[in-house]
Scaffold this motif. Structure first.
Motif, short mmCIF file in Angstrom:
data_model
loop_
_atom_site.label_atom_id
_atom_site.label_comp_id
_atom_site.label_asym_id
_atom_site.label_seq_id
_atom_site.Cartn_x
_atom_site.Cartn_y
_atom_site.Cartn_z
N VAL A 178 47.22 26.76 40.48
CA VAL A 178 47.20 28.08 39.73
C VAL A 178 47.56 29.18 40.89
O VAL A 178 48.29 29.99 40.44
N ALA A 179 46.85 29.25 41.98
CA ALA A 179 47.27 30.26 43.17
C ALA A 179 48.75 30.05 43.49
O ALA A 179 49.33 31.08 43.80
N ALA A 180 49.29 28.84 43.63
CA ALA A 180 50.86 28.56 43.98
C ALA A 180 51.90 29.40 42.98
O ALA A 180 52.79 29.61 43.13
N THR A 181 51.37 29.53 41.84
CA THR A 181 52.09 30.32 40.90
C THR A 181 52.21 31.71 40.85
O THR A 181 52.99 32.60 40.33
N GLY A 182 51.53 32.32 41.97
CA GLY A 182 51.54 33.66 42.21
C GLY A 182 50.42 34.38 41.49
O GLY A 182 50.29 35.54 41.58
N SER A 183 49.62 33.71 40.90
CA SER A 183 48.53 34.43 39.98
C SER A 183 47.51 35.01 40.86
O SER A 183 47.02 34.45 41.90
N ARG A 184 46.90 36.29 40.71
CA ARG A 184 45.94 36.96 41.35
C ARG A 184 44.70 37.06 40.35
O ARG A 184 43.83 37.88 40.80
N ALA A 185 44.77 36.08 39.20
CA ALA A 185 43.57 36.06 38.65
C ALA A 185 42.26 35.65 38.99
O ALA A 185 42.42 34.71 39.88
N ALA A 186 41.27 35.90 38.56
CA ALA A 186 39.89 35.39 38.75
C ALA A 186 40.03 33.93 38.06
O ALA A 186 40.72 33.90 36.75
N VAL A 187 39.50 32.73 38.58
CA VAL A 187 39.56 31.50 37.94
C VAL A 187 38.13 31.05 38.07
O VAL A 187 37.27 30.94 38.82
N VAL A 188 37.75 30.70 36.69
CA VAL A 188 36.32 30.26 36.54
C VAL A 188 36.39 28.95 35.69
O VAL A 188 37.44 28.67 35.05
N LEU A 259 41.59 50.73 44.94
CA LEU A 259 41.66 50.03 43.73
C LEU A 259 43.51 49.50 43.83
O LEU A 259 43.49 48.59 43.11
N ASP A 260 44.17 50.21 44.50
CA ASP A 260 45.54 49.52 44.62
C ASP A 260 45.70 48.31 45.45
O ASP A 260 46.58 47.51 45.03
N SER A 261 44.85 48.02 46.39
CA SER A 261 44.92 46.90 47.18
C SER A 261 43.42 46.02 46.56
O SER A 261 43.25 45.11 47.38
N ARG A 262 42.96 46.07 45.49
CA ARG A 262 41.88 45.20 45.24
C ARG A 262 42.23 43.76 45.35
O ARG A 262 43.24 43.31 44.93
N PRO A 263 41.29 42.87 45.67
CA PRO A 263 41.50 41.55 45.97
C PRO A 263 41.95 40.70 44.73
O PRO A 263 41.43 41.01 43.57
N GLU A 264 42.54 39.74 45.11
CA GLU A 264 42.69 38.57 44.05
C GLU A 264 41.19 38.12 43.75
O GLU A 264 40.38 37.91 44.23
N GLY A 265 40.93 37.68 42.19
CA GLY A 265 39.72 37.26 41.91
C GLY A 265 38.74 38.37 41.17
O GLY A 265 38.07 38.10 40.46
N LEU A 266 39.14 39.60 41.72
CA LEU A 266 38.30 40.83 41.18
C LEU A 266 38.82 41.03 39.55
O LEU A 266 39.91 41.73 39.21
N TYR A 267 38.16 40.76 38.70
CA TYR A 267 38.50 40.76 37.13
C TYR A 267 38.35 41.89 36.65
O TYR A 267 39.18 42.47 35.96
N ARG A 268 36.93 42.53 36.80
CA ARG A 268 36.84 43.91 35.99
C ARG A 268 35.98 44.74 36.88
O ARG A 268 35.19 44.33 37.85
N ILE A 269 36.30 45.85 36.67
CA ILE A 269 35.63 47.28 37.27
C ILE A 269 35.29 48.05 36.23
O ILE A 269 36.07 48.26 35.52
N LYS A 270 34.39 48.29 36.16
CA LYS A 270 33.74 49.50 34.95
C LYS A 270 32.64 50.56 35.58
O LYS A 270 32.09 50.03 36.56
N GLY A 271 32.40 51.72 35.10
CA GLY A 271 31.46 52.54 35.47
C GLY A 271 32.18 54.04 35.71
O GLY A 271 33.18 54.10 34.94
N TYR A 272 31.55 54.98 36.30
CA TYR A 272 31.72 56.20 36.47
C TYR A 272 31.81 56.49 37.95
O TYR A 272 31.24 56.19 38.89
N VAL A 273 32.95 57.44 38.16
CA VAL A 273 33.08 58.16 39.59
C VAL A 273 33.03 59.58 39.59
O VAL A 273 33.69 60.33 38.64
N ASP A 274 32.53 60.06 40.73
CA ASP A 274 32.32 61.47 40.89
C ASP A 274 33.21 61.57 41.83
O ASP A 274 33.14 61.18 43.01
#
Length: 367
Positions: A178-188, A259-274
């Motif tokens: 999966v990683a060799a396909t270029g996928s940056r997805a989280a894998v579970v 955020l622009d450089s977030r790592p592979e496997g980081l699937y979701r980010i949610k919340g609020y920013v000040d």
């Protein structure tokens, strides 16, 4: 500055569930319907297959739409009808919290994703592409359908299903493929499609009165039969969750660099920013899934504590490193306000310029 006004109401995440024939999409979907965390789920499918509609109370149907008593709604559609059905499902009277599109086993999931991202429907937001893989048949399927590499490459979350049928070493080998396909997805990993719904959507928060008055759901019946417990404690999903909170504003530029450089496997980010002086009137709701990112400004309530509160969910991530990177995005102190009109104007212009990277990801409200 005058950032875009927030949408009139909360947007509904639309999740694409894909995978070749036999990968376990319907099994996973049935699992989500059983463990929907109080959410009202809309389901769009190419054909109903073995979704357990008969086990639920059918309250009525219009055309090819079947309204189910447990708050789920299934539609048999093809891609050309997608916008029409999304418009129907996102009407306030329907009251859905999340929509799942189960793609045909031979569908091109990136086409569905493209249609969602190009949609003018202001009430939806992209919820991610989930690609299921039958690990026991992975090599054989990949030989027959080499396009699976392309599907894995655009997925936001890859579920290695039926892991009870292979060794740990075989799972590791497939992860490498999966990683060799270029996928940056989280894998579970999962057995029988049992993934934690928190990977895909949040528990619904409803007024007490509404919860008491709602119709008894399929989920409630399962809980009753199991004596108040379900199989949720036996999920075979491996993921990690990181919580971050800050009581000082976040620096817009450094936050966007993170955020622009977030790592592979980081699937979701949610919340609020000040963002502090960047926009003193609004906090910014952040919604990220895979490489998709969206901000929505929300006015601060009177006397509301001005905090940044984020939750990050992924697989194979380094929680300590992520927490440190976010901490480094904080402003050290509020910049001092210099006396005189000219410095103030310069300072305001600098704050506004610092928000440009954020505002690129703000969806303009519909007129």
């Amino acid at each position: 500055m005058s950032p875009s006004s927030p949408p009139r109401r909360q947007q509904i995440p639309v999740i694409v569930l894909a995978g070749f024939l036999g990968s376990g999409k319907t099994t996973l979907l049935n699992h989500l319907l059983r463990h929907r965390a109080g959410n009202r789920i809309g389901v769009i499918v190419n054909d109903f297959g073995s979704i357990e509609i008969d086990a639920m109370t059918v309250s009525g149907q219009v055309g090819s739409t079947v309204s189910l008593g447990n708050g789920c709604l299934c539609c048999a559609v093809d891609a050309s009808e997608l916008d029409t059905f999304l418009e129907t499902l996102t009407r306030p009277a329907v009251g859905l919290d999340v929509i799942v599109i189960e793609a045909s086993g031979l569908a091109e999931p990136q086409e569905l994703v493209r249609m969602l991202l190009a949609s003018d429907n202001p009430h939806i937001v992209y919820g991610g592409l989930v690609e299921l893989v039958d690990v026991a048949e992975f090599d054989a399927v990949r030989e027959r359908h080499p396009e699976i590499d392309r599907h894995l490459g655009v997925a936001d979350l890859v579920v290695l299903n039926k892991t009870d049928r292979v060794t740990d070493e075989e799972q590791d080998r497939i992860r490498d493929v999966v990683a060799a396909t270029g996928s940056r997805a989280a894998v579970v990993s999962a057995e029988y499609g049992r993934i934690d719904p928190e990977l895909l959507f949040d528990p619904a928060l409803r007024p007490d009165g509404e919860e008491r008055m709602r119709q008894l759901s399929f989920e409630d019946l399962l809980l009753d039969e199991a004596g108040g417990e379900t199989h949720a404690g036996h999920l075979h999903t491996t993921y990690e969750s990181v919580s971050f909170s800050a009581d000082v504003p976040m620096n817009p530029r450094r936050t966007m660099e993170f955020l622009d450089s977030r790592p592979e496997g980081l699937y979701r980010i949610k919340g609020y920013v000040d963002f502090g002086a960047g926009d003193r009137g609004n906090k910014y709701e952040v919604h990220a899934v895979g490489r998709f990112l969206r901000f929505a400004p929300r006015p601060w309530k009177r006397d509301e504590p001005r905090l940044t509160q984020l939750v990050l969910i992924g697989s194979g991530i380094d929680p300590d490193a992520l927490h440190k990177e976010l901490a480094d995005c904080r402003e050290s102190t509020e910049p001092p306000v210099e006396a005189g009109p000219a410095p103030d104007m310069t300072q305001d212009a600098a704050h506004e310029q610092s928000m440009w990277g954020v505002l690129r990801y703000v969806q303009r409200a519909a007129d």
